[in-house]
Design a protein around this motif. Sequence first.
Motif, mmCIF file in Angstrom:
data_model
loop_
_atom_site.group_PDB
_atom_site.id
_atom_site.type_symbol
_atom_site.label_atom_id
_atom_site.label_comp_id
_atom_site.label_asym_id
_atom_site.label_seq_id
_atom_site.Cartn_x
_atom_site.Cartn_y
_atom_site.Cartn_z
ATOM 1 N N PRO A 151 -4.463 5.101 3.268
ATOM 2 C CA PRO A 151 -3.110 5.673 3.192
ATOM 3 C C PRO A 151 -2.301 5.033 2.070
ATOM 4 O O PRO A 151 -2.503 3.864 1.718
ATOM 5 C CB PRO A 151 -2.513 5.361 4.570
ATOM 6 C CG PRO A 151 -3.329 4.236 5.110
ATOM 7 C CD PRO A 151 -4.701 4.384 4.532
ATOM 8 N N THR A 152 -1.390 5.803 1.501
ATOM 9 C CA THR A 152 -0.546 5.331 0.407
ATOM 10 C C THR A 152 0.914 5.653 0.709
ATOM 11 O O THR A 152 1.227 6.522 1.531
ATOM 12 C CB THR A 152 -0.942 5.995 -0.919
ATOM 13 O OG1 THR A 152 -0.772 7.415 -0.808
ATOM 14 C CG2 THR A 152 -2.386 5.693 -1.289
ATOM 15 N N ASP A 153 1.809 4.935 0.026
ATOM 16 C CA ASP A 153 3.231 5.239 0.089
ATOM 17 C C ASP A 153 3.805 5.072 -1.305
ATOM 18 O O ASP A 153 3.067 5.069 -2.292
ATOM 19 C CB ASP A 153 3.945 4.359 1.131
ATOM 20 C CG ASP A 153 3.796 2.863 0.851
ATOM 21 O OD1 ASP A 153 3.551 2.482 -0.326
ATOM 22 O OD2 ASP A 153 3.918 2.063 1.787
ATOM 23 N N GLU A 154 5.128 4.911 -1.424
ATOM 24 C CA GLU A 154 5.744 4.858 -2.743
ATOM 25 C C GLU A 154 5.324 3.641 -3.554
ATOM 26 O O GLU A 154 5.524 3.592 -4.772
ATOM 27 C CB GLU A 154 7.276 4.885 -2.627
ATOM 28 C CG GLU A 154 7.893 3.670 -1.957
ATOM 29 C CD GLU A 154 7.997 3.806 -0.446
ATOM 30 O OE1 GLU A 154 8.841 3.094 0.139
ATOM 31 O OE2 GLU A 154 7.254 4.618 0.143
ATOM 32 N N HIS A 155 4.708 2.646 -2.910
ATOM 33 C CA HIS A 155 4.243 1.450 -3.617
ATOM 34 C C HIS A 155 2.720 1.428 -3.787
ATOM 35 O O HIS A 155 2.148 0.399 -4.123
ATOM 36 C CB HIS A 155 4.692 0.188 -2.871
ATOM 37 C CG HIS A 155 6.182 0.091 -2.722
ATOM 38 N ND1 HIS A 155 7.038 -0.009 -3.798
ATOM 39 C CD2 HIS A 155 6.976 0.105 -1.610
ATOM 40 C CE1 HIS A 155 8.285 -0.063 -3.363
ATOM 41 N NE2 HIS A 155 8.271 0.008 -2.049
ATOM 42 N N GLY A 156 2.065 2.557 -3.544
ATOM 43 C CA GLY A 156 0.623 2.637 -3.727
ATOM 44 C C GLY A 156 -0.146 2.433 -2.438
ATOM 45 O O GLY A 156 0.326 2.766 -1.344
ATOM 46 N N LEU A 190 2.917 -5.315 -7.566
ATOM 47 C CA LEU A 190 2.220 -6.553 -7.912
ATOM 48 C C LEU A 190 1.718 -7.269 -6.662
ATOM 49 O O LEU A 190 0.568 -7.747 -6.632
ATOM 50 C CB LEU A 190 3.153 -7.467 -8.702
ATOM 51 C CG LEU A 190 2.581 -8.835 -9.081
ATOM 52 C CD1 LEU A 190 1.310 -8.699 -9.901
ATOM 53 C CD2 LEU A 190 3.629 -9.646 -9.842
ATOM 54 N N GLU A 191 2.553 -7.359 -5.653
ATOM 55 C CA GLU A 191 2.131 -8.028 -4.414
ATOM 56 C C GLU A 191 0.904 -7.354 -3.821
ATOM 57 O O GLU A 191 -0.052 -8.015 -3.383
ATOM 58 C CB GLU A 191 3.280 -8.008 -3.397
ATOM 59 C CG GLU A 191 2.940 -8.651 -2.063
ATOM 60 C CD GLU A 191 4.065 -8.537 -1.055
ATOM 61 O OE1 GLU A 191 3.875 -9.009 0.093
ATOM 62 O OE2 GLU A 191 5.130 -7.983 -1.394
ATOM 63 N N ARG A 192 0.877 -6.029 -3.824
ATOM 64 C CA ARG A 192 -0.263 -5.311 -3.266
ATOM 65 C C ARG A 192 -1.499 -5.439 -4.162
ATOM 66 O O ARG A 192 -2.622 -5.473 -3.664
ATOM 67 C CB ARG A 192 0.093 -3.844 -3.049
ATOM 68 C CG ARG A 192 1.138 -3.642 -1.961
ATOM 69 C CD ARG A 192 1.298 -2.181 -1.608
ATOM 70 N NE ARG A 192 2.337 -1.981 -0.603
ATOM 71 C CZ ARG A 192 2.577 -0.821 -0.003
ATOM 72 N NH1 ARG A 192 1.844 0.244 -0.308
ATOM 73 N NH2 ARG A 192 3.537 -0.711 0.886
ATOM 74 N N LEU A 226 -5.769 -4.937 -12.190
ATOM 75 C CA LEU A 226 -6.628 -5.489 -11.143
ATOM 76 C C LEU A 226 -7.751 -6.293 -11.774
ATOM 77 O O LEU A 226 -8.164 -7.330 -11.241
ATOM 78 C CB LEU A 226 -7.197 -4.360 -10.278
ATOM 79 C CG LEU A 226 -6.198 -3.443 -9.571
ATOM 80 C CD1 LEU A 226 -6.940 -2.352 -8.803
ATOM 81 C CD2 LEU A 226 -5.282 -4.231 -8.650
ATOM 82 N N PHE A 227 -8.262 -5.820 -12.911
ATOM 83 C CA PHE A 227 -9.333 -6.526 -13.616
ATOM 84 C C PHE A 227 -8.883 -7.927 -14.013
ATOM 85 O O PHE A 227 -9.620 -8.906 -13.822
ATOM 86 C CB PHE A 227 -9.743 -5.724 -14.847
ATOM 87 C CG PHE A 227 -10.916 -6.300 -15.593
ATOM 88 C CD1 PHE A 227 -12.208 -5.984 -15.216
ATOM 89 C CD2 PHE A 227 -10.728 -7.159 -16.665
ATOM 90 C CE1 PHE A 227 -13.302 -6.513 -15.897
ATOM 91 C CE2 PHE A 227 -11.809 -7.693 -17.352
ATOM 92 C CZ PHE A 227 -13.098 -7.375 -16.973
ATOM 93 N N THR A 228 -7.676 -8.051 -14.562
ATOM 94 C CA THR A 228 -7.155 -9.354 -14.962
ATOM 95 C C THR A 228 -6.963 -10.259 -13.757
ATOM 96 O O THR A 228 -7.297 -11.455 -13.798
ATOM 97 C CB THR A 228 -5.826 -9.182 -15.713
ATOM 98 O OG1 THR A 228 -6.051 -8.394 -16.888
ATOM 99 C CG2 THR A 228 -5.243 -10.521 -16.109
ATOM 100 N N LEU A 229 -6.434 -9.712 -12.665
ATOM 101 C CA LEU A 229 -6.258 -10.509 -11.451
ATOM 102 C C LEU A 229 -7.602 -10.955 -10.892
ATOM 103 O O LEU A 229 -7.739 -12.077 -10.389
ATOM 104 C CB LEU A 229 -5.492 -9.699 -10.405
ATOM 105 C CG LEU A 229 -4.038 -9.352 -10.768
ATOM 106 C CD1 LEU A 229 -3.440 -8.431 -9.715
ATOM 107 C CD2 LEU A 229 -3.197 -10.618 -10.919
#
Length: 408
Positions: A151-156, A190-192, A226-229
């Motif tokens: 599931p997704t919302d306004e923050h992905g 970013l948090e997600r 995501l790759f960098t993280l």
Amino acid sequence: MTSTLPTRPGEDFAARLSARAGRMSASAIRELLKLTQRPEIISFAGGLPAPELFPLDAIRAAANAVLDRHGPAAVQYGTTEGHLPLREWIAAQTPGLTPGHVQIVTGSQQGLDLLGKILIDEGDVVLVEAPTYLGALQSFQPYGPRYVELPTDEHGIDVDALEDVLKTHPAKLLYAIPNFQNPTGRTLSLERRRRLVELTAQYGVMVLEDDPYGKLRFTGEALPSLFTLGLERVGGDPERNHVLYSGSFSKTLVPGLRDAWVQGPHLIIEKLVQAKQGADLHTPIFNQMIITELVGEVLPRQIEIVKRAYGERAQHMVGRLREHFPAGVQFTEPEGGMFLWVTLPQGLDTTELFPRALERGVAYVPGRPFFALGGGANTMRLSYSSATPEQIERGVRALAETFREAMG
């Protein structure tokens, strides 16, 4: 010995097809585009870059320079891995990468297909956003995955739901579009992003980050990939990074050269090389050389031109949606990219409404095909990238009239 093959025109060949062919289906967008070719139709359907922004003079000059510098080698067969100077430039954008971590592909769609071929066995669980890019579903489907929607919302992506899924599903792969997602235009926070990378690493799930729009941010702050993280998590070692990255020049330069790339650990790249050898041997070397001529000066300038234009068009469309859409119709407000997402009240079906909208001279993409497991009947995708302000004004008014009629 008597042949059992059909001998007359019209005899059924369906029994001769492979099971994999039976899992293939046509692209809903490509089929819709056939209906929107009439010049009087305002199309918000296809995710097409704006052709008037293409740097044709620069491409012409680059093509001539390539032929002058490389001569016959520019139109000879090339290496499967791709043009080395272009791979060197791509690798240099991320500390720790080498050209051996980069595979050039003929459009990011080919990258998705080849990655599906080397990663997905029949029955493997593949996690996808709900909704997600339907081209990825089309690429993966022949390999027989078992989709689980997130599931997704306004923050992905909802990462709490992701954790619940990972506890109960031994997933092989998570496919995500964190920047200005196709089809919704949403951006993963970013948090997600950080939590998604940690959770997938913890549960041994490979992540495929599809990022064709990431450079096209026209508002807000840029976020790490995501790759960098994933690289940061393993101390910068590309061989231990569980995140793969798919990038493209189609949305930043021009789509017709069909130049894109995948970056990841050597083992993945080696298998991609082998898969690509069986598919098309190599991406056209002439096109790669042209791109290489453009990445130094033309590409950064072109990105700024495209960002400014798309930002103005997105702002204009959002303003007209606020002005004209009836109450009860919701829409996203993208920070970049080419799309936004519309949600109508429950009970309405955008596939059924499409012919009515077309009669009023406007087209869109119904939302159903973007859901791996069905649903989304009351949703739709709009693209503002190749529309003029006047077309946006007329097209949004026509959609609003269609919705009001359907809502009674």
